[in-house]
Structure formats: structure tokens, C-alpha cells
Design a protein around this motif. Structure first.
Motif, short mmCIF file in Angstrom:
data_model
loop_
_atom_site.label_atom_id
_atom_site.label_comp_id
_atom_site.label_asym_id
_atom_site.label_seq_id
_atom_site.Cartn_x
_atom_site.Cartn_y
_atom_site.Cartn_z
N UNK A 189 17.77 15.36 58.63
CA UNK A 189 17.45 16.47 57.74
C UNK A 189 17.97 17.96 58.28
N UNK A 190 18.39 18.63 57.13
CA UNK A 190 18.68 20.09 57.32
C UNK A 190 17.34 20.66 56.49
N UNK A 191 17.19 21.89 57.16
CA UNK A 191 15.94 22.69 56.60
C UNK A 191 16.71 24.30 56.56
N UNK A 192 16.00 25.05 55.58
CA UNK A 192 16.28 26.31 55.64
C UNK A 192 15.25 27.04 56.73
N UNK A 193 15.35 28.36 56.71
CA UNK A 193 14.55 29.12 57.68
C UNK A 193 13.01 29.26 57.44
N UNK A 194 12.82 28.80 55.78
CA UNK A 194 11.46 28.84 55.53
C UNK A 194 10.80 27.37 55.66
N UNK A 195 11.53 26.54 56.14
CA UNK A 195 11.13 25.21 56.63
C UNK A 195 11.32 24.10 55.43
N UNK A 239 13.23 21.71 52.96
CA UNK A 239 14.36 20.65 53.19
C UNK A 239 15.29 20.99 52.17
N UNK A 240 16.72 21.21 52.86
CA UNK A 240 17.58 21.12 51.81
C UNK A 240 18.64 20.24 51.62
N UNK A 241 18.73 19.22 52.79
CA UNK A 241 19.54 18.10 52.63
C UNK A 241 18.96 16.97 53.60
N UNK A 242 18.79 15.83 53.05
CA UNK A 242 18.63 14.95 53.84
C UNK A 242 19.85 14.07 54.00
N UNK A 243 20.33 14.08 55.31
CA UNK A 243 21.61 13.48 55.79
C UNK A 243 21.63 11.98 55.56
N UNK A 244 20.41 11.49 56.39
CA UNK A 244 20.45 10.26 56.41
C UNK A 244 19.03 9.52 56.59
N UNK A 245 18.66 8.44 56.16
CA UNK A 245 17.29 7.69 56.44
C UNK A 245 17.54 6.42 56.40
N UNK A 246 18.16 5.89 57.52
CA UNK A 246 18.76 4.45 57.50
C UNK A 246 18.51 3.98 58.97
N UNK A 269 25.12 25.75 49.56
CA UNK A 269 23.91 26.51 50.11
C UNK A 269 24.25 27.98 50.36
N UNK A 270 23.30 28.82 50.39
CA UNK A 270 23.73 30.35 50.70
C UNK A 270 23.91 30.64 52.04
N UNK A 271 24.70 31.58 52.71
CA UNK A 271 24.53 32.16 54.01
C UNK A 271 23.60 32.11 54.51
N UNK A 272 23.13 31.99 55.87
CA UNK A 272 21.93 32.09 56.36
C UNK A 272 21.60 31.20 57.59
N UNK A 273 20.73 31.10 58.36
CA UNK A 273 20.14 30.32 59.45
C UNK A 273 19.54 29.19 58.94
N UNK A 274 20.03 28.11 59.52
CA UNK A 274 19.63 26.43 59.11
C UNK A 274 19.25 25.74 60.14
N UNK A 275 18.42 24.86 60.25
CA UNK A 275 17.98 24.11 61.21
C UNK A 275 18.26 22.65 60.75
N UNK A 276 18.79 21.71 61.83
CA UNK A 276 18.98 20.15 61.87
C UNK A 276 17.94 19.45 62.65
N UNK A 277 17.44 18.66 62.16
CA UNK A 277 16.41 17.68 63.06
C UNK A 277 16.49 16.15 63.06
N UNK A 299 11.92 9.37 69.50
CA UNK A 299 12.89 10.67 69.88
C UNK A 299 12.75 11.62 68.69
N UNK A 300 12.85 12.92 69.02
CA UNK A 300 13.08 13.83 67.94
C UNK A 300 13.82 15.06 68.54
N UNK A 301 14.49 16.10 67.66
CA UNK A 301 15.05 17.42 68.40
C UNK A 301 15.50 17.76 66.99
N UNK A 302 15.39 19.24 67.52
CA UNK A 302 15.74 20.28 66.42
C UNK A 302 16.73 21.12 66.96
#
Length: 712
Positions: free
Chosen positions: A652-658, A660-667, A688-696, A702-705
Motif C-alpha cells: 500500500x501507498x500512504x501520504x505523509x499523514x498516514x 492510505x492513498x493506493x492499495x497496490x495489491x492484496x493477493x 496525486x499531488x507532489x509530496x512525500x509518500x511511503x510504501x509498505x 515480514x513487513x517493511x516501509x
């Protein structure tokens, strides 16, 4: 400006009115009846089960050359529009001298008529029909004749007027005769009367000889008439025993030309043909199923015709688009080679079918003689020979290991090489593989791939010697509710009315399986939280793929939107995914031919649409999520993740506020290395607008961001 607009509006109104009038005029011109007189087949089963055929009705083959003393059944058919025939007037324009033939009606069949051909010669019939859209008339010419016998069988010389007394000197007919003379049609009577305990008796004669009476007495020089003239009586030779045939051969040789299923059993009695200078109009060349239905429609002993009537082959789809003006081509774009019985016969002979001016009135369904050569050959069940080099899928793959099933695959395959066809432009709803890609799926061929690991395959083709035939033509069910509706020549493996799955062809390998839903998938591929039967998993994956295609998020696909999205950098992959969707959806077997192959193709197709591609077949040693690149990016970035084992994956992709912007996959994903493209769009497919995003990533335990920057 106002005047211009009003002027434009007036022009548009006038144009619209003109177009409306043109449409109405066109409707008036083209919505008119066009009528054909159809000679209908009437089988023993129809006589036994349909109360309309009572009294002196007789079996009929449905061809235009009929035996003297038998009935012909005629139907008026309006093929010009959909209007029903409200009335019809039938008239004899010509009858043979001395004929008293008159039309009789058939209860409940208002557009049908029948008459007995009481004299040999020409009958010309006219029908005038009335419908709500107009009136129309047409004519048909029929010939009533007597039998002349085949001749030449079992080294008994042909004598005029036997068929082979004339045709025995031409290579074409000599070839046909030599193939026929060793078939069951030719030899069944000889074998039946000469084999102890065969059970053969006079009730068998009407189907194992030529011209024997069906239901009513008919003097037409058939086997029974000839036997009576010569003094041969079965009572003097019954029961069956060795020597009976030798008696006919030695003492009654002129009876032998009628003692089997010969030329006239299918082409009609030949006296009018023989004694009118060999006029080919007076003998029939016809592949209609009624020829076979005369005998092969007496369930349960002879159920083949009934099974065929229950199959889709007996009602093959016709479209006006089949009149392609193709001047006899035989390529995969020629619909008529599979949608018309004679079209396929021509294909097997290497002859193109010219469809210039073709209409539904010329259309012939896929009948017994479409697939089986009635004259016989060395193939199993006399299946027709196929032209050398024709046995390929559209992608060039040769299928030479399917035995009898190869005949089925001639039509039940994609018309397209998916990998090259995906490069073409979508121009209509007919773009794609067509509706029957079962062979491609069965063989694990011709679904689009996207790199990475090859699709798995269940390899059914490796051990099913006759491919499709093994399962689809397994003996029919014995229960009355399913009998002749599944298996055999019905071909179906499911009876919707009783929810019965016909598993006889499967149970030799899959012991104990009684329904298709007994085959449970090995994973939850559609990620609905439950491991379901393969068919349900395939259906779920089809739905998810549809939702990943335009118009997005709904369980349907709009080809127009795919065609218009040419600027999308993922456009080619979108078309490949759409081809896979069509192949699997329209194949209608939902994975039962090759479940793992179908599932892998669906999963890969959806993944590529959401930006995930399997880039390596090697199994990584550990879970890993890489940094995206480029970073910063605009508007697309990539990152990779590695899975050392099969597991559920959420990215999933998150914006800087946490948020969820986009769930890429749940499979669920198999082990491997994958690459993800993100095009900076959210779940609503908006940028989406310019800015900082996180992908997890969350994969098993296993998990990573990681952080990325969109800079426009």
C-alpha cells in the motif's frame, strides 16, 4: 451568433428528420418476409413421442429425393425478418401423371404440411405466406423415385440400373465405394444374419437394409419388395447362422444390392436419376442429420440423433456477417468453416467455401456427416481427414497428440496468435480470440505472458489419448433426467436443469469425484478469504481482472475504453490482459481443462495492470523490499520485492499523514522476485499531488516501509 446557432439547429433538425425518414424507409424496404420451403426430417423418436405424428406418418430423411409411397414433410420458414407466419397457402404446381397427392396438416405445427408421394416423378410445390410485414411465395421441386440398389458388394457384379453399374468406372466413385464396402453400413446386414446369437430379426431390417418399409407399406423396390419378388423370406432362414449370407449371394444375387445401408439410404432412391440421363438434380448430395436420424434416433438403443439435438452443434450460431465475400478462403477469419456444416466438410477437403451472397437460408448446422465421413475411411469413427498442415493453433502450435479430439480442436481454438495480435488496434467488440479457446487452454498454449515465471499446466493433454472426446463423449448418464443430455454426442458435462455434473470421463483418474466442485484449489487465489473449488477461484480471479480493466472497479469490461487509452504506457499489457480475459471467460470451462494455467494467467494479467511483474523465476533466499527508482520521480517510479515462499502480500501507498492513498495489491503470490510500477494515481485512478509518500509491504511475517518523493 444567435442566428448561426439557430440556423445550425434548423439544419440539424432537418438532417435528423431526413435520417429518421431514411431509417423508416429502410425498415419498410428491408423488413419483409423471405420464405423458404424446408423439407423436414422425421425420426422414429419423433413418431414415438410427438402426438402430432399419428396415423400414417412415416420416417423421413429430409432430403428432396424421396421414396415412392412415403411421406414428405414441408415447413414454410420466413427467414427475411422476425415476423411470424400468420397464414400459408400450399399448392401443387406440378405432379406426376396419375398422382392423387394432397396436402395434409400436422396438429400443432401450423407452418408444416405433409403429403404422400404416390407416384414416381416430379412434384413442384408453391407456398404463399402472409406475415405482419408482407406476403411472399416460393417453390420447391421434389422427386419421388424407386430404389435401384448399390451393386458390386462382396464381389457380386453390379447390373444396370445398380449405382455402381455406371459409377464403377470412375476413380472418384470407385474410391468412395471401396471405402464404403468395409464399413458397418455396408456389412451390418451380412454380419447380422450370419452370426449366431446376434439377435438379428425383421425388426432390424428397416435400418440395416435399403428401402425397407417404415410404418406403412410402400411399393418402391426396396429390400422388402425385392425379397418378395425373388421369393426370399427370412422365416426360411431364421435364426441368424453361418451360411445365411451365402444363400443370398449364391441364390438371390440381385437382392444383395439392397441388403445393407447403401448409396440410396442417404442420397435418396435413384430411379429418377438413372432413367433421366443421370440428371444430378434428381439425386441428393446432403449432409443433413435426418439421413442418420432415420435409424440413429431410437433411444435408448440408438440415441445418437437425440443426443445431437441436445448439443449446440445442432443449433450453430449464424450471423449475416458470415457472408464475407471471401471468394472461398479457408483461413481462421472465415467463420463459415466452423459455423456451417458444409463449410467444415469443404475445409477438410481443402476446398474454400464461397460465401458471396450467403444467407441463413443456405446455412447448415454441424451434423453427423460434418465430422464423420459417411463413406468411411481408416480413422476412428470415420472422422474426416484433415488437410496436411492445417492442424495448428493460431499461434502455430501443432496438435498431433489429441487422437479423435483433434477434430474438435479444428474449431474450438483461438483464431489469433495472442502475442502478435495484441499489437493490433481494437476496432470492435469482435476483437480478440473469439469464443472457443478451449484447445489453447487445454494445451497450455497461447495465453499472453508478461515475462517472469512460465504459467503452470496440469498437462491433461499428456495422458488423455483422445483429448476432448475422453471426457465430453463419455457414455451418457443412465438417469432419465440426464440421459442423452450429457456425454455422448450431447457433449455437455453439466445439465443445468438437474445441476448434474457428468464425471464418467474423469473418474478413471479422479476417483470419487462426482461434481466439478469436488476439485478444490490449492490456494485462495481470488483472496476472498476462502480456498474454494477451482471453478470458483477462477470466477473470482476473472472478476478481479475485469475490475482492473476499464471502466475499472466493475465486473464488466468496455473494449471502447481500452481502444481509446492508447497513450497509456501500459496499453500493450492492457490489451494482452484483455485477450486473456476474453479467452478464459468465453472458454466457459472455468479452469477445468487446465486450472493452474488459467489461474496463473489471470493473476499475472491483473498484476501487470496494477503495475506488478514477475521478473525472475529464481527463488530468493529472503524477503526484501528495495528502494524505489527514480526518486524523486514524476510521474512513474519502480520498486522491487522478493518472496522466498508463496505467501499473502499486501502493498500500500500512504501520504505523509498516514492516510492510505493506493492499495497496490492484496493477493497471494508465488515465490519469486517482482517489480512494481506506481503511476502516482490513487485508488480512484486520479493523479496525486507532489509530496512525500511511503510504501509498505506486509508478506507473511515480514513487513517493511520506505519513503519516496513525487516532484512535479
Amino acid at each position: 451568433m444567435t442566428k448561426t446557432n439557430k440556423s445550425g439547429e434548423n439544419i440539424m433538425r432537418r438532417t435528423g428528420t431526413f435520417l429518421l425518414l431514411l431509417a423508416l424507409c429502410s425498415a419498410a424496404i428491408f423488413a419483409v418476409p423471405r420464405v423458404k420451403i424446408v423439407t423436414e426430417a422425421v425420426t422414429p423418436q419423433m413418431l414415438a413421442t410427438n402426438s402430432a405424428f399419428t396415423g400414417d406418418s412415416t420416417v423421413a430423411s429430409g432430403i428432396k429425393t424421396l421414396a415412392k409411397g412415403t411421406y414428405v414433410y414441408l415447413r414454410a420458414w420466413n427467414f427475411g425478418d422476425t415476423a411470424a407466419i400468420t397464414s400459408s397457402t400450399w399448392t401443387f404446381l406440378q405432379k406426376p401423371a396419375g398422382s392423387n397427392a394432397a396436402f395434409g396438416t400436422i396438429t400443432g405445427l401450423t407452418t408444416w404440411r405433409k403429403f404422400k408421394a404416390d407416384s414416381t416423378g416430379t412434384y413442384q410445390i408453391q407456398v404463399s405466406v402472409v406475415t405482419s410485414t408482407g406476403t411472399k411465395d416460393t417453390t420447391v421441386t421434389l422427386y419421388a423415385a424407386t430404389y435401384v440398389g448399390t451393386g458390386g458388394f462382396d464381389n457380386i457384379p453390379a447390373a444396370f440400373p445398380n449405382c455402381m453399374s455406371c459409377h464403377g468406372t470412375t476413380p472418384q466413385f470407385t474410391d468412395i465405394f471401396n471405402r464404403w464396402k468395409v464399413t458397418g453400413h455396408a456389412t451390418s446386414f451380412k454380419t447380422g444374419i450370419s452370426t449366431t446369437n446376434s439377435g438379428f430379426n425383421t425388426s432390424c431390417f428397416k435400418c440395416h437394409t435399403m428401402g425397407y418399409d417404415h410404418n406403412i407399406v410402400a411399393e418402391n423396390n426396396g429390400f422388402d419388395d425385392k425379397a418378395r419378388q425373388l421369393g426370399w423370406n427370412w422365416n426360411n432362414y431364421a435364426p441368424p447362422k453361418p451360411g445365411n449370407w451365402d444363400t443370398i449371394k449364391n441364390r438371390f444375387p440381385s437382392l444383395a444390392p439392397f441388403a445393407g445401408v447403401g448409396c440410396e439410404s442417404c442420397h435418396g432412391p435413384g430411379s429418377e436419376h438413372v432413367f433421366n440421363g443421370g440428371d444430378t438434380n434428381r439425386i441428393q448430395k446432403d449432409i443433413g442429420a435426418g439421413n442418420c436420424g432415420q435409424c440413429h434416433d431410437s433411444p435408448p438403443q440408438a440415441p445418437i440423433y437425440t443426443q445431437w439435438k441436445n448439443a449446440k452443434h445442432s443449433n450453430v450460431i449464424y450471423s449475416n456477417s458470415f457472408a464475407q465475400n471471401n471468394n472461398g478462403t479457408n483461413n481462421l477469419d472465415n467463420c463459415i468453416r466452423c459455423h456451417d456444416g458444409m463449410g467444415y466438410v469443404n475445409f477438410t477437403k481443402g476446398i474454400g467455401t464461397n460465401t458471396n451472397g450467403f444467407t441463413v437460408a443456405k446455412h447448415q448446422t454441424v451434423t453427423c456427416a460434418t465430422c464423420h465421413d459417411p463413406h468411411g475411411n481408416s480413422n476412428n469413427a470415420y472422422l474426416r481427414n484433415r488437410p496436411a498442415g492445417s492442424d495448428t493453433l493460431a499461434n502455430g502450435y501443432h496438435y498431433t497428440n489429441l487422437g479423435s479430439g483433434a477434430t474438435c480442436v479444428d474449431c474450438h481454438k483461438s483464431r489469433r496468435n495472442t502475442m502478435t495480435y495484441a499489437n493490433t488496434r481494437i476496432t470492435s467488440g469482435n476483437w480478440g480470440p473469439h469464443h472457443n479457446s478451449q484447445a489453447d487452454i487445454f494445451l497450455g498454449q497461447n495465453l499472453a505472458t508478461f515475462g517472469g515465471a512460465p504459467y503452470r499446466s496440469t498437462q491433461h493433454f499428456a495422458f488423455l489419448q483422445n483429448g476432448c472426446v475422453t471426457c465430453h463423449m463419455a457414455p451418457t448418464d443412465t438417469a432419465a433426467a440426464n440421459r442423452d443430455k450429457v456425454g455422448g454426442h450431447a457433449l455437455f458435462l453439466h445439465n443445468e436443469a438437474t445441476n448434474y455434473d457428468h464425471m464418467k470421463g474423469c473418474q478413471s483418474c479422479h476417483f470419487g469425484k462426482t461434481k466439478f466442485d469436488d476439485f478444490i484449489a490449492d490456494a485462495d487465489y481470488d483472496t476472498d478469504g476462502t480456498i474454494e473449488p477451482w471453478r470458483s477461484e477462477v470466477a473470482g480471479c476473472l472478476t478481479k481482472l475485469a475490475q482492473a480493466l476499464p471502466p475499472y472497479g466493475v465486473d464488466s469490461v468496455a473494449w471502447q475504453l481500452i481502444a481509446a487509452d492508447t497513450l497509456n504506457p501500459n496499453h500493450l499489457n492492457m490489451k494482452k490482459a484483455y485477450l486473456n480475459y476474453l479467452s478464459i471467460r468465453d472458454g466457459s470451462e472455468y479452469g477445468m481443462h487446465n486450472a493452474k494455467y488459467v489461474i496463473d494467467a489471470l493473476v499475472a494479467s491483473r498484476n501487470v495492470l496494477i503495475g506488478i511483474i514477475n521478473i525472475s523465476t529464481e527463488v530468493p533466499q529472503k524477503f526484501e523490499l528495495t528502494q524505489n527508482y527514480p526518486n524523486p520521480f514524476n510521474p512513474v517510479t519502480k520498486f522491487k520485492f522478493s518472496l522466498p515462499k508463496e505467501t499473502d502480500v499486501t502493498i500500500a501507498i500512504f501520504d505523509i499523514t498516514g492516510r492510505v492513498v493506493k492499495v497496490i495489491t492484496r493477493d497471494k503470490f508465488t515465490a519469486g522476485q517482482y517489480e512494481v510500477d506506481w503511476d502516482a494515481k490513487n485508488d480512484n485512478n486520479n493523479q496525486v499531488a507532489s509530496g512525500v509518500y511511503f510504501y509498505r509491504i506486509v508478506a507473511g511475517g515480514f513487513s517493511d516501509v520506505k519513503k519516496m518523493v513525487l516532484l512535479k
